[in-house]
Design an enzyme around this catalytic site. Structure first.
Site, mmCIF file in Angstrom:
data_model
loop_
_atom_site.group_PDB
_atom_site.id
_atom_site.type_symbol
_atom_site.label_atom_id
_atom_site.label_comp_id
_atom_site.label_asym_id
_atom_site.label_seq_id
_atom_site.Cartn_x
_atom_site.Cartn_y
_atom_site.Cartn_z
ATOM 1 N N LYS A 1 0.982 -1.152 -0.003
ATOM 2 C CA LYS A 1 -0.052 -0.015 0.130
ATOM 3 C C LYS A 1 0.832 1.320 -0.037
ATOM 4 O O LYS A 1 1.930 1.355 0.746
ATOM 5 C CB LYS A 1 -0.888 0.045 1.190
ATOM 6 C CG LYS A 1 -1.955 1.143 1.295
ATOM 7 C CD LYS A 1 -2.894 0.952 2.232
ATOM 8 C CE LYS A 1 -4.050 2.033 2.140
ATOM 9 N NZ LYS A 1 -4.926 1.722 3.372
ATOM 10 N N ARG B 1 -25.526 -2.096 6.978
ATOM 11 C CA ARG B 1 -25.162 -3.161 6.917
ATOM 12 C C ARG B 1 -25.636 -4.191 8.270
ATOM 13 O O ARG B 1 -25.718 -5.430 8.155
ATOM 14 C CB ARG B 1 -23.863 -3.604 6.547
ATOM 15 C CG ARG B 1 -23.333 -3.110 5.273
ATOM 16 C CD ARG B 1 -22.103 -3.470 4.840
ATOM 17 N NE ARG B 1 -20.888 -3.239 5.641
ATOM 18 C CZ ARG B 1 -19.798 -2.529 5.122
ATOM 19 N NH1 ARG B 1 -19.852 -2.457 3.613
ATOM 20 N NH2 ARG B 1 -18.544 -2.219 5.930
ATOM 21 N N GLU C 1 -19.679 -5.139 10.500
ATOM 22 C CA GLU C 1 -20.542 -4.611 11.267
ATOM 23 C C GLU C 1 -21.522 -5.199 11.988
ATOM 24 O O GLU C 1 -21.873 -5.132 13.012
ATOM 25 C CB GLU C 1 -21.207 -3.448 10.429
ATOM 26 C CG GLU C 1 -20.333 -2.325 9.921
ATOM 27 C CD GLU C 1 -19.595 -2.543 8.722
ATOM 28 O OE1 GLU C 1 -18.517 -1.919 8.335
ATOM 29 O OE2 GLU C 1 -19.634 -3.655 8.157
#
Length: 632
Positions: free
Chosen positions: A288, A404, A376
């Site tokens: 990254k 969600r 979640e």
């Protein structure tokens, strides 16, 4: 600064142009794309690190596959900047995330190359599988469906559900696992450890590479060599790795791990995988922030760094001296204060510890603060389990991601009347991230849930007091929703005071027109009322504080004195505060007229907060205009 477009990239306006290059030219093209991304994002705030890490992958995918006939779904979408540049949006890239510019995420309506809209995570495998099954039903065995999923997104339960289904589908599906060991913060959990086990097993990787080379790289001797490599690879994995292969247990053919920042090797490997039919998973190890030293070394800070110096990488400081703090900072510091005095308080977040500032508690009280990964649903029910044993979980979830976990809020928390405190960060419009991230619906979708208190503070002091109130004995489930960004009180750290649920406050008195607001947007109302007073128009203003329960006594008082009501909320006007007030008026036979201001019944695009508030009509000017239409 004007972005510099390199000589190879200058001539690429679609993937067909890319295919005219030789494989040996692709590393230079990757450098040019990476440079363009850095140029633009250094002055136009966006997601930097994730897309720098996937430049080679985007180039290889469009070089090998027949896009858009072959489908590529990016999960999550902020990995896809190089993809956008290669698919006809190079000359618009400087407008990314700007008002009326191109989206920061793949968007079906923006380009035929964006096979699926993605802003949330863990959706790609399900979507790609749906496309693959559709292709089978249509008799299409030629085209491919590719899901590019970040390793953080693999912790989402939906990804596991999709793998389970895809493994028995025989769809022509390629899942590419982009493993960079970090989402925004460092990845957590058993899957992270499992992937690290594979990537760091030097013995396994050396033996696998030797086998591959001995067999001619997998293509020299055709299908038989690939079969031998697969058999030998499985034997090596089972004897050396401490765990069996998770993905092969789902009936996927597993390949990797492979250096995902080696574009030449990626092209060769993807070309091989194209001729293998069925569900398969390619495990890539990427960096990254690849190619930008500061972003490689500080991956969390450079996930979305804001404005930075393109040459030095130094992030330009937000000139915040003397300004009010961010609501996120107030939450992070306040939960520590509360937890120091109440040993039953714990903190939970699904992979947003830095963004929501729970990282402050994680650093100070690591045994009482939990990052559960991008999960979640699990975060909510995990909180419910803690609550059954007498703990008080502060479950901090971004408003848009709480969608969600809606069933868990209802079934596992509210139905059982458990003492869980939901802190919904990023409530309302959030700016440049656009419609996938706006917290537009929370007030409306929470208002209809029995047992649940729904509150929204107008300032930092109210956030502190609501958090203090929420942890008191005898409270049940409560949701406190607040916006992204700064509040209005530089001197915000006041003594805690309990707030009685369902009690608002009258901020100013007026004549004829009363404005009822909830949350931070009430500060726009304050400014509007002050400007209107200068013009001789006196308007009443009430901060309702609670959407549920409503302050009925305050509403009765207002409706006996005012016959024109304006409601203002930074949430959808369908089902929110305005709807609640209209219902109250009808139930009690009042005759007042109501004008609702808020997020309209459509998906609002991206832009600065000032631009979006103006578009939706509930900035200071819009509120003033609404009042004037009622008093003239």
């Amino acid at each position: 600064m004007t972005p510099v477009i390199g000589p190879l990239l200058e001539n690429i306006n679609a993937p067909n142009d890319l295919k005219q290059l030789s494989v040996e030219q692709l590393p230079q093209l990757c450098d040019e794309i990476r440079s363009l991304i850095i140029d633009v994002i250094s002055v136009n705030q966006g997601h930097l690190g994730a897309s720098l890490g996937t430049v080679e992958l985007a180039v290889a995918l469009h070089y090998v596959f027949d896009t858009p006939n072959d489908k590529v779904i990016w999960d999550v979408g902020h990995q896809a900047y190089a993809h956008k540049i290669l698919t006809g949006r190079k000359d618009l890239f400087h407008t990314i995330r700007m008002y009326k510019g191109i989206s920061g995420f793949p968007k079906i309506s923006e380009s035929e190359y964006d096979a699926f809209g993605v802003g949330h995570s863990s959706t790609s495998i399900s979507a790609a599988l749906g496309m693959g099954v559709a292709a089978k039903l249509s008799g299409d065995t030629k085209h491919h469906q590719v899901a590019v999923i970040g390793d953080g997104a693999m912790t989402g339960g939906m990804a596991m559900e999709a793998l389970n289904n895809a493994g028995v589908s025989n769809a022509n599906l390629l899942v590419i696992l982009n493993d960079n060991q970090i989402a925004i913060d460092k990845n957590v959990g058993a899957i992270k450890d499992y992937l690290a086990d594979i990537v760091t097993s030097r013995t396994y990787n050396k033996l696998r590479d030797k086998i591959w080379l001995l067999m001619g790289g997998g293509t020299k001797y055709g299908k038989n060599s690939r079969a031998v490599v697969k058999q030998l690879g499985n034997a090596v994995k089972s004897s050396i790795l401490t765990r069996s292969n998770l993905f092969e247990a789902f009936n996927f053919r597993y390949f990797g791990p492979v250096d995902g920042n080696d574009v030449i090797r990626l092209v060769k490997l993807l070309s091989d995988l194209k001729i293998i039919y069925g569900p398969k998973l390619l495990h890539l190890s990427t960096i990254k922030g690849k190619g930008f030293e500061k972003a490689e070394k500080n991956q969390t800070s450079y996930h979305a760094p804001g404005v930075f110096d393109r040459n030095t990488g130094v992030i330009k400081e937000d000139k915040c001296h003397g300004l009010a703090p961010k609501y996120q900072t107030v939450f992070g510091r306040t939960i520590i204060e509360l937890a120091e005095n109440n040993p039953r308080i714990v903190g939970i977040t699904p992979a947003m510890s830095t963004g929501c500032s729970l990282n402050l508690m994680m650093n100070k009280m690591p045994e009482r603060a939990f990052d559960v990964g991008i999960a979640e649903q699990h975060a909510v029910t995990f909180s419910a389990g803690l609550a059954t044993e007498g703990y008080i979980p502060f479950c901090n979830i971004y408003s848009t991601f709480m969608q969600r976990a809606y069933d868990q809020v209802i079934h596992d928390v509210a139905l059982q009347n458990l003492h869980v405190v939901f802190c919904l960060d990023r409530g309302g419009l959030v700016g440049e991230d656009g419609p996938t991230h706006h917290g537009a619906f929370d007030l409306a979708y929470l208002r209809c849930i029995p047992n649940l208190i729904v509150a929204s503070p107008m300032n930092e002091e109210e956030l502190r007091n609501l958090m203090f109130t929420a942890q008191l004995e005898g409270m049940g489930p409560i949701a406190i929703r607040y916006p992204r960004g700064r509040g209005v009180m530089p001197n915000w750290k006041t003594d805690f005071q309990a707030v009685k649920p369902g009690v608002g406050r009258m901020i100013r008195e007026g004549k004829e027109v009363a404005i009822l607001s909830i949350g931070h947007v009430g500060n726009e109302v304050v400014k509007a009322c002050e400007e209107l007073e200068k013009k001789g128009i006196a308007v009443g203003h009430a901060d309702m504080r609670f959407l549920k329960p409503l302050d009925e006594d305050l509403l009765h008082t207002i409706l006996k004195s005012y016959n024109k009501i304006i409601t203002v909320e930074d949430g959808t006007i369908v089902g929110g505060l305005g709807s609640a007030v209209i219902e109250f008026i009808n139930e009690h036979d009042y005759t007042a007229s109501v004008k609702r201001l808020g997020i309209p019944d459509r998906f609002v695009g991206q832009g600065s907060m000032d631009e979006l508030l103006r578009e939706c009509g509930f900035d200071t000017r819009g509120i003033m205009e609404a009042v004037k239409t009622l008093v003239t």
